[in-house]
Design a protein around this motif. Structure first.
Motif, mmCIF file in Angstrom:
data_model
loop_
_atom_site.group_PDB
_atom_site.id
_atom_site.type_symbol
_atom_site.label_atom_id
_atom_site.label_comp_id
_atom_site.label_asym_id
_atom_site.label_seq_id
_atom_site.Cartn_x
_atom_site.Cartn_y
_atom_site.Cartn_z
ATOM 1 N N THR A 198 33.240 53.654 45.243
ATOM 2 C CA THR A 198 33.137 52.616 44.221
ATOM 3 C C THR A 198 34.477 52.386 43.541
ATOM 4 O O THR A 198 34.834 51.243 43.225
ATOM 5 C CB THR A 198 32.074 53.006 43.177
ATOM 6 O OG1 THR A 198 30.829 53.252 43.833
ATOM 7 C CG2 THR A 198 31.883 51.915 42.148
ATOM 8 N N ALA A 199 35.230 53.455 43.323
ATOM 9 C CA ALA A 199 36.551 53.318 42.703
ATOM 10 C C ALA A 199 37.483 52.491 43.578
ATOM 11 O O ALA A 199 38.232 51.640 43.076
ATOM 12 C CB ALA A 199 37.151 54.700 42.440
ATOM 13 N N ILE A 200 37.450 52.731 44.880
ATOM 14 C CA ILE A 200 38.308 51.969 45.800
ATOM 15 C C ILE A 200 37.948 50.490 45.767
ATOM 16 O O ILE A 200 38.814 49.618 45.661
ATOM 17 C CB ILE A 200 38.173 52.519 47.232
ATOM 18 C CG1 ILE A 200 38.740 53.943 47.316
ATOM 19 C CG2 ILE A 200 38.892 51.606 48.220
ATOM 20 C CD1 ILE A 200 40.229 54.032 47.141
ATOM 21 N N ILE A 201 36.650 50.195 45.847
ATOM 22 C CA ILE A 201 36.206 48.802 45.840
ATOM 23 C C ILE A 201 36.585 48.124 44.527
ATOM 24 O O ILE A 201 37.052 46.974 44.501
ATOM 25 C CB ILE A 201 34.688 48.726 46.080
ATOM 26 C CG1 ILE A 201 34.341 49.277 47.467
ATOM 27 C CG2 ILE A 201 34.178 47.303 45.932
ATOM 28 C CD1 ILE A 201 32.862 49.420 47.724
ATOM 29 N N THR A 202 36.385 48.840 43.418
ATOM 30 C CA THR A 202 36.708 48.289 42.101
ATOM 31 C C THR A 202 38.200 48.044 41.961
ATOM 32 O O THR A 202 38.633 47.003 41.446
ATOM 33 C CB THR A 202 36.223 49.244 41.004
ATOM 34 O OG1 THR A 202 34.815 49.456 41.141
ATOM 35 C CG2 THR A 202 36.504 48.678 39.618
ATOM 36 N N PHE A 203 39.016 48.994 42.427
ATOM 37 C CA PHE A 203 40.463 48.851 42.313
ATOM 38 C C PHE A 203 40.961 47.656 43.126
ATOM 39 O O PHE A 203 41.807 46.886 42.652
ATOM 40 C CB PHE A 203 41.146 50.132 42.788
ATOM 41 C CG PHE A 203 42.647 50.104 42.637
ATOM 42 C CD1 PHE A 203 43.241 50.474 41.444
ATOM 43 C CD2 PHE A 203 43.456 49.701 43.686
ATOM 44 C CE1 PHE A 203 44.623 50.446 41.288
ATOM 45 C CE2 PHE A 203 44.837 49.658 43.558
ATOM 46 C CZ PHE A 203 45.419 50.037 42.353
ATOM 47 N N ILE A 204 40.435 47.500 44.329
ATOM 48 C CA ILE A 204 40.857 46.372 45.175
ATOM 49 C C ILE A 204 40.503 45.043 44.516
ATOM 50 O O ILE A 204 41.305 44.105 44.501
ATOM 51 C CB ILE A 204 40.216 46.482 46.566
ATOM 52 C CG1 ILE A 204 40.813 47.678 47.320
ATOM 53 C CG2 ILE A 204 40.428 45.205 47.374
ATOM 54 C CD1 ILE A 204 40.155 47.956 48.661
ATOM 55 N N ALA A 205 39.288 44.953 43.941
ATOM 56 C CA ALA A 205 38.879 43.716 43.277
ATOM 57 C C ALA A 205 39.779 43.409 42.090
ATOM 58 O O ALA A 205 40.190 42.249 41.887
ATOM 59 C CB ALA A 205 37.425 43.825 42.828
ATOM 60 N N ALA A 206 40.114 44.430 41.288
ATOM 61 C CA ALA A 206 40.971 44.209 40.121
ATOM 62 C C ALA A 206 42.415 43.936 40.534
ATOM 63 O O ALA A 206 43.115 43.140 39.899
ATOM 64 C CB ALA A 206 40.910 45.430 39.197
ATOM 65 N N TRP A 207 42.873 44.578 41.601
ATOM 66 C CA TRP A 207 44.249 44.391 42.078
ATOM 67 C C TRP A 207 44.462 42.965 42.588
ATOM 68 O O TRP A 207 45.525 42.376 42.387
ATOM 69 C CB TRP A 207 44.535 45.399 43.179
ATOM 70 C CG TRP A 207 45.902 45.328 43.782
ATOM 71 C CD1 TRP A 207 46.273 44.617 44.887
ATOM 72 C CD2 TRP A 207 47.094 45.992 43.338
ATOM 73 N NE1 TRP A 207 47.599 44.795 45.157
ATOM 74 C CE2 TRP A 207 48.134 45.636 44.227
ATOM 75 C CE3 TRP A 207 47.375 46.852 42.289
ATOM 76 C CZ2 TRP A 207 49.437 46.114 44.083
ATOM 77 C CZ3 TRP A 207 48.673 47.339 42.131
ATOM 78 C CH2 TRP A 207 49.683 46.966 43.030
ATOM 79 N N ASN A 208 43.447 42.390 43.214
ATOM 80 C CA ASN A 208 43.577 41.058 43.805
ATOM 81 C C ASN A 208 43.243 39.928 42.831
ATOM 82 O O ASN A 208 43.369 38.759 43.193
ATOM 83 C CB ASN A 208 42.651 40.931 45.024
ATOM 84 C CG ASN A 208 43.118 41.792 46.184
ATOM 85 O OD1 ASN A 208 44.302 42.066 46.334
ATOM 86 N ND2 ASN A 208 42.181 42.232 47.008
ATOM 87 N N GLU A 209 42.838 40.247 41.620
ATOM 88 C CA GLU A 209 42.431 39.221 40.655
ATOM 89 C C GLU A 209 43.607 38.297 40.318
ATOM 90 O O GLU A 209 44.735 38.751 40.143
ATOM 91 C CB GLU A 209 41.909 39.890 39.384
ATOM 92 C CG GLU A 209 41.067 38.995 38.508
ATOM 93 C CD GLU A 209 41.898 37.981 37.762
ATOM 94 O OE1 GLU A 209 41.481 36.818 37.700
ATOM 95 O OE2 GLU A 209 42.986 38.350 37.262
ATOM 96 N N PHE A 210 43.327 36.997 40.227
ATOM 97 C CA PHE A 210 44.395 36.014 40.009
ATOM 98 C C PHE A 210 44.146 35.095 38.816
ATOM 99 O O PHE A 210 45.006 34.945 37.944
ATOM 100 C CB PHE A 210 44.572 35.161 41.266
ATOM 101 C CG PHE A 210 45.538 34.019 41.101
ATOM 102 C CD1 PHE A 210 46.904 34.251 41.065
ATOM 103 C CD2 PHE A 210 45.078 32.711 40.975
ATOM 104 C CE1 PHE A 210 47.800 33.194 40.906
ATOM 105 C CE2 PHE A 210 45.968 31.652 40.824
ATOM 106 C CZ PHE A 210 47.332 31.901 40.785
#
Length: 277
Positions: A198-210
């Motif tokens: 869940t941490a990986i998925i959450t981090f990727i979503a937040a990292w790609n936010e524009f």
């Protein structure tokens, strides 16, 4: 018509190879384009010739401020992930273990909130943050980002905790643990694969936010990497910096690729945990 046994054996591998090639083709083209000199950026060759690193030098040039943007992305994505996991772990455990009225409705509302388009909350939040002086701050990007990362984390972890047998807590409590100690000393360590995934998925979503980062910041020193890439400028007014944008895209993707490669075993364990009870 029957297939030759040899073809039948290799057909699944060929299918997997085709899917992998289809998924990786855009990333390969991005990497190749980033290694072309500016004069050859529209070349259609499969390999860069000659090999050039001028786009990477341009990305990290003093006028772009891309290093600062990467740091901002790391701070925003990292803080969003930590806060989302902290809140989601306790919420998901309560949803999985406690029995109360309207629990299914609450879970439905939690996942429904993540389905609202980000643009629908940007305008009211922008007005609110302007009034309280939050524009050009980290919290103006972290708090809205949690509107989609937190429901996702709660939903994933609730499903994971439900698949863990209740007897784990009962056994720990029989040995003298309180409910809180059983959760902290037994459930959390056993749930580590699911939490990590869940941490990986959450981090990727937040990292790609524009969109949120673009709307809440107007200072170059507070922009995230995704926003900085969109504002790259060419050498002249009419030049589009395709090479620099491709190079920046590679740089932004590298941390995610490294993270997945290093922790792929934990990710797979989290995704498959609970398949057999």
């Amino acid at each position: 018509m029957t297939l030759n046994p040899t073809w039948r054996r290799w057909l699944p591998y060929a299918g997997v190879a085709a899917v992998v090639a289809y998924c990786l083709a855009p990333f390969y083209w991005m990497l190749v384009s980033s290694l072309r000199p500016t004069t050859d950026i529209f070349s259609t060759g499969l390999f860069p010739a000659p090999l050039s690193f001028e786009n990477y030098r341009s990305v990290f040039g003093p006028t772009q401020g891309f290093t600062r943007a990467l740091l901002n992305s790391l701070i925003v994505a990292g803080t969003t992930t930590v806060l989302s996991l902290l809140l989601a772990t306790f919420t998901a455990y309560a949803m999985a273990r406690l029995e109360f009225r309207f629990k299914r409705l609450i879970l439905t509302l939690i996942i429904a909130t993540s389905m609202f388009p980000v643009v629908s909350i940007v305008v009211p939040l922008m007005k609110l943050f302007t009034n309280i002086g939050w524009i050009n701050t980290y919290q103006s990007m972290i708090v809205p980002s949690m509107s989609f990362t937190l429901p996702l984390a709660v939903w994933n972890l609730t499903t994971f905790f439900r698949q863990m047998p209740d007897e784990l807590e009962h056994a720990a409590m029989c040995d003298g643990c309180t409910r809180g100690q059983a959760f902290r000393k037994v459930i959390v360590p056993l749930a580590a694969p699911g939490i990590f995934t869940t941490a990986i998925i959450t981090f990727i979503a937040a990292w790609n936010e524009f969109l949120i980062a673009l709307s809440m910041t107007n200072k170059p020193s507070m922009q995230t990497a995704t926003v900085a890439i969109s504002k790259f400028t060419g050498a002249t007014t009419y030049q589009t910096p395709f090479g620099s944008q491709m190079a920046a895209g590679v740089v932004v993707t590298i941390p995610l690729v490294i993270m997945v490669l290093l922790f792929q075993r934990r990710i797979v364990a989290g995704l498959t945990a609970g398949a057999a009870k």
